[in-house]
Design an enzyme around this catalytic site. Structure first.
Site, PDB file in Angstrom:
ATOM      1  N   PHE A  25      30.413 -12.284  14.864  1.00 13.04           N
ATOM      2  CA  PHE A  25      31.639 -13.090  14.806  1.00 13.04           C
ATOM      3  C   PHE A  25      31.373 -14.552  14.453  1.00 13.04           C
ATOM      4  O   PHE A  25      32.101 -15.446  14.863  1.00 13.04           O
ATOM      5  CB  PHE A  25      32.415 -12.993  16.117  1.00 13.04           C
ATOM      6  CG  PHE A  25      32.695 -11.583  16.553  1.00 13.04           C
ATOM      7  CD1 PHE A  25      33.421 -10.730  15.738  1.00 13.04           C
ATOM      8  CD2 PHE A  25      32.221 -11.102  17.761  1.00 13.04           C
ATOM      9  CE1 PHE A  25      33.671  -9.418  16.116  1.00 13.04           C
ATOM     10  CE2 PHE A  25      32.474  -9.792  18.148  1.00 13.04           C
ATOM     11  CZ  PHE A  25      33.196  -8.950  17.328  1.00 13.04           C
ATOM     12  N   GLY A  28      31.763 -11.250   2.777  1.00 17.17           N
ATOM     13  CA  GLY A  28      30.685 -10.280   2.625  1.00 17.17           C
ATOM     14  C   GLY A  28      31.001  -9.110   1.727  1.00 17.17           C
ATOM     15  O   GLY A  28      30.244  -8.785   0.802  1.00 17.17           O
ATOM     16  N   LYS A  55      39.395   3.048   5.611  1.00 16.07           N
ATOM     17  CA  LYS A  55      39.071   3.411   6.993  1.00 16.07           C
ATOM     18  C   LYS A  55      38.343   2.283   7.714  1.00 16.07           C
ATOM     19  O   LYS A  55      38.728   1.873   8.812  1.00 16.07           O
ATOM     20  CB  LYS A  55      38.226   4.688   7.017  1.00 16.07           C
ATOM     21  CG  LYS A  55      38.064   5.301   8.396  1.00 16.07           C
ATOM     22  CD  LYS A  55      37.459   6.697   8.306  1.00 16.07           C
ATOM     23  CE  LYS A  55      37.553   7.405   9.654  1.00 16.07           C
ATOM     24  NZ  LYS A  55      37.062   8.804   9.562  1.00 16.07           N
ATOM     25  N   GLY A 113      38.502 -10.614   0.585  1.00 21.53           N
ATOM     26  CA  GLY A 113      38.079 -10.364   1.955  1.00 21.53           C
ATOM     27  C   GLY A 113      39.239  -9.959   2.839  1.00 21.53           C
ATOM     28  O   GLY A 113      40.399 -10.289   2.580  1.00 21.53           O
ATOM     29  N   VAL A 114      38.937  -9.226   3.923  1.00 23.66           N
ATOM     30  CA  VAL A 114      40.002  -8.813   4.845  1.00 23.66           C
ATOM     31  C   VAL A 114      39.564  -8.889   6.306  1.00 23.66           C
ATOM     32  O   VAL A 114      40.391  -8.852   7.204  1.00 23.66           O
ATOM     33  CB  VAL A 114      40.480  -7.382   4.501  1.00 23.66           C
ATOM     34  CG1 VAL A 114      39.483  -6.323   4.977  1.00 23.66           C
ATOM     35  CG2 VAL A 114      41.862  -7.102   5.054  1.00 23.66           C
ATOM     36  N   GLY A 115      38.274  -9.049   6.577  1.00 22.35           N
ATOM     37  CA  GLY A 115      37.762  -8.947   7.941  1.00 22.35           C
ATOM     38  C   GLY A 115      38.253 -10.011   8.898  1.00 22.35           C
ATOM     39  O   GLY A 115      38.268  -9.793  10.105  1.00 22.35           O
ATOM     40  N   GLU A 116      38.640 -11.177   8.371  1.00 22.84           N
ATOM     41  CA  GLU A 116      39.123 -12.242   9.249  1.00 22.84           C
ATOM     42  C   GLU A 116      40.628 -12.439   9.149  1.00 22.84           C
ATOM     43  O   GLU A 116      41.235 -13.049  10.026  1.00 22.84           O
ATOM     44  CB  GLU A 116      38.385 -13.550   8.935  1.00 22.84           C
ATOM     45  CG  GLU A 116      36.900 -13.452   9.247  1.00 22.84           C
ATOM     46  CD  GLU A 116      36.148 -14.752   9.032  1.00 22.84           C
ATOM     47  OE1 GLU A 116      36.676 -15.646   8.343  1.00 22.84           O
ATOM     48  OE2 GLU A 116      35.016 -14.870   9.553  1.00 22.84           O
ATOM     49  N   ILE A 146      27.324  -6.146  10.263  1.00 21.90           N
ATOM     50  CA  ILE A 146      27.536  -6.617  11.634  1.00 21.90           C
ATOM     51  C   ILE A 146      28.552  -5.732  12.367  1.00 21.90           C
ATOM     52  O   ILE A 146      29.221  -6.168  13.294  1.00 21.90           O
ATOM     53  CB  ILE A 146      27.967  -8.094  11.647  1.00 21.90           C
ATOM     54  CG1 ILE A 146      29.234  -8.326  10.832  1.00 21.90           C
ATOM     55  CG2 ILE A 146      26.852  -8.969  11.117  1.00 21.90           C
ATOM     56  CD1 ILE A 146      29.741  -9.769  10.895  1.00 21.90           C
TER      57      ILE A 146
END
Length: 729
Positions: free
Chosen positions: A240, A509, A618, A687-690, A466
């Site tokens: 994180f 990433g 997914k 990006g989409v993770g944050e 991660i």
């Protein structure tokens, strides 16, 4: 490969593998306990000793003396290293706090000694025998006290138009202050490193998000040539942002191993994670909005104050306000107070995560003043151009579509806009929403691809996973490009001997690392075609076969005489200057508040995301619901409690630092808009993770207000902040 013109049709567009909901290829290793995490790598170096860290018992001052005689005489002790043995080690460019060396104490639990012993228990027992004589100095530990004198960060004040005059003349105004708390990364896997010296060469098995940065910074700290350092981090149990940079575990393990003349393992305790490493800094944010009677924003200002150690950086909580809404007259600025708490640094979506907690409450409050629906107010002030640079378009901007679709799916039309009017037994029920925003960041990323005579494609890159699903999307990319199934792809990550990648952070990433693999695969396709005597421009790769014209050959045939190898990197041109690249979301939440106790319970959550091509729906959904869960924590429970007398975070473990658990989280729905972004990369992804954490907390805050009529502007929204103001039963 230089990417300087928008992507056209390419092999990724076949979507035979990419874009499909795919199980993680590393899943079986993780679920059977065979994925090698840093502290568990007992096999990488023989005769490992254990290091235990002694942290400072004061928050500011100097060390007068350290008595380690009893510790050295304790059973099993192999070596002792103290901070007085050397001058402060040089930091890398991303670090603020001194990691080790010298007598000065900058913050509580700064590492002052390492005890190395045959067993962990012996090292811990001996560490308790170390006696440190301190000379404590007064410090500043309270942001609220320090904020009034905090200077504006140089270069942070940005003005467009004439804010003060426009705000004064506005028909409808808002001027409110919001606060967010200090937060801990609280990742499952602690900071851990095993270090072994081979002469002047160093190998580090660790848990780190950015391998190239780690190699650079540990080389600098220890005075080594970078080519003599190898960093290996194939599996990471969460970071994180806390593991973006070298921390003291890596440095101390290296120093301990040198002193002990054998490999040493250092694993941080939970208390050290909170106070020795980094955290998300608290903020005090003032937001002013002026609008015309019909709801168009004419003036908007966002000023944020945070604290950090001397030479530290601010929490960039004004980032999203520069780009999210229209408005001709604008002001953003950051102030930074010197605070003697542990270092503040990056945590998931730094800037936007805490900034949207404030901005998206302010937007709801403004909508109420205007007697407008909160969604319609946001849509009215949407913009397809960068508000700071008129004429500069967004590469893709479907915020309005996110809000419209989210409203339809969540049943927004059934919401009662009058606060405190919906009851379900003892529960007051409310619905809230917020916009989500996070920029799409581009950075060079490289990879190496191998093809062997069996037709196996192996990808090597120092990219890290991660917990995000990196192994799988890289395998999907290689499989799509080379025309093979996932079972014919091997992915190797996290080793500094591999080509330098984007690394994991800032939600950059996935898009960048897969684009790097794409570039390497383009070179491999050319090498294969040449080996088979085909024209590479005409060759198609599918089902393990290569075809060109009337000719066909097996992919493996190209490597019959020996392995083929191709290496390349994606490098970006000026498209990011021509277009603003960002991701958008609409967040919706339903919350029930007990009218007697003030307890809040989240009942439903929805995120509608616009983030370019979704490489693996997914794992992307998993990322978003994880971020939504962190958003619940930021809104309702998470706060590092500061002892303003002694200068440390009191609740420095997972018992006192309350992250959401299963019982706190309801059904979460995630919808991805069907879009591609050819401006972003050959993958046409962003990006989409944050993005999933950006705006969630404000949606919950707005739902609580809709449920109770109590407007809380001080996060987290704990029951004590509601009870005194709850509507009469």
């Amino acid at each position: 490969m230089k990417f300087d013109t928008p992507a056209t049709t390419n092999p990724i567009d076949q979507l035979k593998v990419v874009g499909r909901a795919t199980d993680r290829i590393d899943g079986p290793l993780k679920t059977t306990g065979r994925a090698p995490y840093a502290a568990e790598r007992h096999d990488v170096a023989p005769n490992q000793a254990y290091g235990h860290v002694v942290g400072s018992a004061i928050a500011k001052g100097r060390i007068e003396a350290i008595d380690v005689s009893a510790a050295k005489a304790a059973p099993g002790v192999v070596a002792v290293v103290t901070t007085l043995d050397a001058s402060p080690l040089p930091n890398g460019p991303m670090n603020t706090a001194n990691l080790f060396g010298g007598a000065d104490i900058q913050h509580y639990h700064q590492a002052v000694a390492l005890i190395v012993a045959e067993t962990f228990e012996q090292a811990r027992a001996a560490a308790a025998l170390v006696r440190v004589k301190y000379s404590a100095a007064p410090g500043e530990f309270d942001l609220a006290e320090a904020a009034p004198g905090a200077p504006i960060v140089k270069g942070s004040e940005q003005r467009i138009g004439e804010f003060e005059g426009a705000f004064a003349a506005a028909s409808v105004k808002l001027d409110e202050t919001y606060t967010t708390a200090d937060e801990s990364h609280a990742m499952m896997e602690p900071f851990a490193s095993i270090v072994s010296w081979q002469g002047e060469k160093l190998t580090i098995w660790t848990s780190n998000q950015m391998i190239a940065w780690a190699k650079r910074d540990i080389s600098k700290a220890l005075g080594l040539k970078p080519e003599n350092v190898r960093v290996d981090s194939p599996y990471i149990g969460g970071g994180f942002g806390g593991k973006l940079f070298v921390r003291a575990d890596m440095v101390l393990a290296a120093l301990g191993a040198r002193a002990a003349r054998r490999p040493v393992k250092v694993v941080f305790s939970r208390a050290l994670i909170a106070n020795n490493t980094t955290h998300r800094p608290a903020t005090i944010q003032r937001i002013r909005i002026g609008a015309t009677p019909d709801g168009k924003i004419s003036a908007i200002a966002h000023e944020s104050t945070s604290g950090n150690l001397p030479k530290g950086k601010p929490e960039t909580a004004v980032n999203q306000t520069k780009l999210l809404y229209a408005g001709a007259n604008r002001l953003t600025a950051m102030r930074l107070a010197e605070i003697d708490l542990p270092e503040g640094n990056a945590m998931r979506a730094p800037g936007e995560a805490p900034g949207l907690l404030a901005l998206e409450i302010a937007m709801d409050e403004m909508a109420e003043k205007l007697k407008m629906d909160p969604i319609e107010f946001r849509i009215l002030n949407d913009t397809q151009e960068d508000p700071q640079k008129p004429g500069r378009k967004f590469s893709q901007r479907q915020l309005v579509e996110c809000l419209r679709l989210g409203a339809e799916r969540f049943g927004w039309s059934q919401r009662n806009p009058k606060p405190g009017s919906v009851r379900d037994g003892q529960w007051l029920v409310g619905i809230g929403m917020a916009a989500g925003f996070r920029n799409n960041q581009l950075t060079k990323s490289g990879a190496r691809v191998r093809l062997d005579k069996r037709g196996i494609v192996t990808v090597e890159t120092d990219m890290t996973d991660i917990g995000t699903g990196t192994y799988t999307i890289i395998a999907q990319t290689a499989a799509e490009m080379m025309g093979v199934g996932l079972d014919r792809v091997v992915v190797k990550l996290g080793d500094s001997d591999f080509p330098v990648s984007a690394g994991s952070g800032g939600q950059w990433g996935a898009n960048n690392s897969t684009a790097g693999v794409y570039a390497a695969c383009v070179k491999m396709r050319e090498a294969v075609a040449q080996k088979l005597g085909f024209n590479s421009a005409d060759a198609t790769f599918s089902d393990g076969q290569v075809e060109a014209g009337n000719r066909s050959a097996g992919l493996a045939d190209a490597a019959r005489d020996g392995e083929l190898l191709a290496e390349d990197a994606i490098e970006y041109g000026d498209l990011s200057k021509t277009y603003q690249q960002s991701t958008f979301a609409g967040h919706f939440a339903e919350v029930a508040v007990d009218r007697f106790t003030g307890e809040s319970r989240v009942r439903r959550m929805l995120a509608v995301c616009a983030a370019g091509r979704i490489l693996n729906p997914k794992s992307a959904r998993s990322q978003v619901i994880g971020a939504m869960t962190m958003g619940v924590g930021a809104a309702l429970t998470e706060e590092l409690a500061v002892d303003t007398r002694r200068g440390f975070f009191v609740n420095h473990d997972l018992a006192g630092y309350e992250v959401p658990v299963h019982a706190d989280i309801p059904h979460q729905e995630v919808i991805f808009l069907d879009e591609t972004d050819p401006i972003s990369s050959p993958m046409k992804a962003r990006g989409v993770g944050e993005l999933g954490i950006c705006g969630v907390g404000a949606a919950l805050a707005n739902a609580i207000y809709n449920a109770t009529g109590v407007r809380v502007r001080d996060y987290p929204i704990t029951l004590d902040k509601l009870l005194e103001h709850m509507p009469a039963a």
